[in-house]
Design a protein around this motif. Structure first.
Motif, mmCIF file in Angstrom:
data_model
loop_
_atom_site.group_PDB
_atom_site.id
_atom_site.type_symbol
_atom_site.label_atom_id
_atom_site.label_comp_id
_atom_site.label_asym_id
_atom_site.label_seq_id
_atom_site.Cartn_x
_atom_site.Cartn_y
_atom_site.Cartn_z
ATOM 1 N N ALA A 4 1.383 -1.688 0.549
ATOM 2 C CA ALA A 4 0.061 -0.389 0.287
ATOM 3 C C ALA A 4 1.117 1.539 -0.084
ATOM 4 C CB ALA A 4 -1.206 -0.167 1.403
ATOM 5 N N ARG A 12 2.506 1.857 -3.434
ATOM 6 C CA ARG A 12 2.415 1.998 -4.605
ATOM 7 C C ARG A 12 1.453 3.519 -4.713
ATOM 8 N NH1 ARG A 12 -3.570 -1.078 -5.194
ATOM 9 N NH2 ARG A 12 -3.207 0.315 -7.270
ATOM 10 N N SER A 42 -7.724 11.460 -0.332
ATOM 11 C CA SER A 42 -9.325 10.906 -0.885
ATOM 12 C C SER A 42 -8.516 10.365 -1.725
ATOM 13 C CB SER A 42 -9.882 11.061 0.022
ATOM 14 O OG SER A 42 -10.002 11.558 1.456
ATOM 15 N N TYR A 64 -6.178 10.323 -3.034
ATOM 16 C CA TYR A 64 -4.967 8.917 -3.722
ATOM 17 C C TYR A 64 -5.474 7.407 -3.127
ATOM 18 C CZ TYR A 64 -1.592 12.680 -5.253
ATOM 19 O OH TYR A 64 -0.671 12.868 -5.674
ATOM 20 N N ASP A 120 -8.940 6.671 -2.935
ATOM 21 C CA ASP A 120 -9.988 5.908 -4.275
ATOM 22 C C ASP A 120 -8.979 5.832 -5.482
ATOM 23 O OD1 ASP A 120 -11.670 6.874 -2.240
ATOM 24 O OD2 ASP A 120 -11.821 8.776 -3.242
ATOM 25 N N ALA A 121 -8.345 6.050 -5.334
ATOM 26 C CA ALA A 121 -7.369 6.158 -7.253
ATOM 27 C C ALA A 121 -6.862 4.365 -6.888
ATOM 28 C CB ALA A 121 -6.535 7.015 -7.380
ATOM 29 N N LEU A 122 -6.725 3.719 -5.836
ATOM 30 C CA LEU A 122 -5.614 3.012 -5.426
ATOM 31 C C LEU A 122 -6.758 2.035 -4.786
ATOM 32 C CD1 LEU A 122 -2.091 4.905 -3.415
ATOM 33 C CD2 LEU A 122 -2.450 3.962 -5.994
ATOM 34 N N GLY A 123 -7.818 2.061 -4.937
ATOM 35 C CA GLY A 123 -8.290 1.430 -4.520
ATOM 36 C C GLY A 123 -8.313 1.006 -2.486
ATOM 37 N N TYR A 124 -7.541 1.729 -1.959
ATOM 38 C CA TYR A 124 -7.824 1.472 -0.136
ATOM 39 C C TYR A 124 -8.717 2.683 0.006
ATOM 40 C CZ TYR A 124 -2.981 -0.547 -1.632
ATOM 41 O OH TYR A 124 -2.608 -1.024 -1.632
ATOM 42 N N SER A 125 -9.004 2.071 1.657
ATOM 43 C CA SER A 125 -9.881 3.161 1.956
ATOM 44 C C SER A 125 -8.779 4.252 3.055
ATOM 45 C CB SER A 125 -10.321 2.560 3.874
ATOM 46 O OG SER A 125 -9.503 1.681 4.700
ATOM 47 N N ARG A 126 -9.242 5.033 3.243
ATOM 48 C CA ARG A 126 -8.447 6.292 3.656
ATOM 49 C C ARG A 126 -7.980 5.654 5.237
ATOM 50 N NH1 ARG A 126 -8.225 11.904 3.399
ATOM 51 N NH2 ARG A 126 -7.553 13.264 5.087
ATOM 52 N N THR A 138 -7.026 2.832 5.459
ATOM 53 C CA THR A 138 -5.633 1.300 5.225
ATOM 54 C C THR A 138 -4.674 2.197 4.641
ATOM 55 O OG1 THR A 138 -7.002 -0.060 4.805
ATOM 56 C CG2 THR A 138 -5.022 -0.031 3.583
#
Length: 295
Positions: free
Chosen positions: A193, A196, A212, A214, A216-222, A224
């Motif tokens: 994480a 990336r 937020s 970044y 969203d674009a990476l597919g992680y929760s804030r 995480t």
């Protein structure tokens, strides 16, 4: 030889990897530092410039002072400097550069090796000071790599390249272990994480300062992302982004004549007043004062 450098929008020249100087045209070079030797014939070594490749210098002489991204490093025999693509740096005017220099073109090693060796760990210190046994092992590993590099006749080209990649990986794994232990202790810093996120920030900091966005674009929760960045660096994701923006702003203010308003726009602040406020908040200096101190 023609000037193959690229003039970036900030006015700082970026020098590409000199493939034509590599034996057999492979994506790496290794050889001696010192008078009569240079990793790039076009680069004005005593002026600020960027490179788009990796440089590792293992010193047998010194001391020398080498500037990397606004930090001055005094390097002596037994020390290493690891400069990564995109970093602004400058050689000192002394003739004390002695030792071995390794240069490597991005893409020469497979991605799994890049991750394992931390090639793009910009958060790690560029100056490394190995213990005597570590230094001996690094010397042996680098010497073996140099022997394989200059031996262009005993193996077919494809096999020669593969052997170089394996020998280079062995050296870089030793170097990466040393660099990781030289940094502030923390959990596994090769966290995917964070890796990336760091890459995304490097590619997008000039226009995107939103954690937020970044995430969203990476597919992680804030949450995480916060955990991963804090474990790797001790900073918040926002602090990490801001630090990268400030570094680029300092580069542009120090090494170009761009108007301050254009510097702000280049790092994501179309409004000059907002840029000045941001810069002062993080440096305790206005952009104009910072520039004036350097001239």
């Amino acid at each position: 030889m023609a000037d193959r450098s690229m003039q970036d929008g900030d006015g700082i020249k970026t020098f590409p990897f000199p493939v034509d100087q590599s034996l057999s045209g492979v994506g790496m070079q290794v050889g001696p530092m010192g008078p009569g030797h240079t990793w790039h014939t076009d680069a004005p070594l005593e002026r600020v410039h960027r490179i788009d490749f990796h440089v590792v210098m293992l010193f047998s002489g010194g001391p020398v002072n080498h500037m990397i991204d606004f930090a001055a490093y005094e390097v002596s025999a037994g020390d290493l400097l690891w400069i990564r693509p995109g970093q602004v740096h400058r050689f000192s005017r002394t003739a004390g550069y002695r030792g071995t220099v390794l240069t490597m073109q991005p893409g020469f090693l497979p991605r799994a090796t890049v991750e394992a060796t931390g090639l793009y760990r910009y958060d790690l210190p560029p100056l490394l000071r190995p213990e005597p046994d570590e230094l001996t092992a690094l010397h042996h590993s680098l010497a073996q790599l140099e022997r394989e590099y200059v031996d262009t006749t005993t193996l077919p080209p494809g096999v020669h390249t593969a052997v170089l990649q394996h020998s280079l990986t062995a050296f870089l794994l030793r170097l990466a272990d040393l660099a990781a232990r030289s940094a502030r202790p923390g959990p596994d810093q090769a966290d995917t994480a964070f890796t990336r996120f760091r890459e995304a920030v490097e590619n997008g900091f000039a226009t995107n300062h939103s954690v937020s966005a970044y995430a969203d674009a990476l597919g992680y929760s804030r949450r995480t992302l916060v955990r991963a960045v804090r474990a790797a660096t001790g900073e918040t994701p926002k602090g990490f982004i801001d630090k990268r923006v400030v570094l680029e702003a300092k580069r542009l203010l120090a090494h170009t004549d761009m108007p301050i308003g254009r510097v702000g726009a280049a790092v994501g602040f179309p409004d000059a007043a907002n840029f000045s406020k941001f810069f002062h908040q993080h440096t305790d200096s206005t952009p104009a004062a910072f520039r004036a101190e350097l001239h």
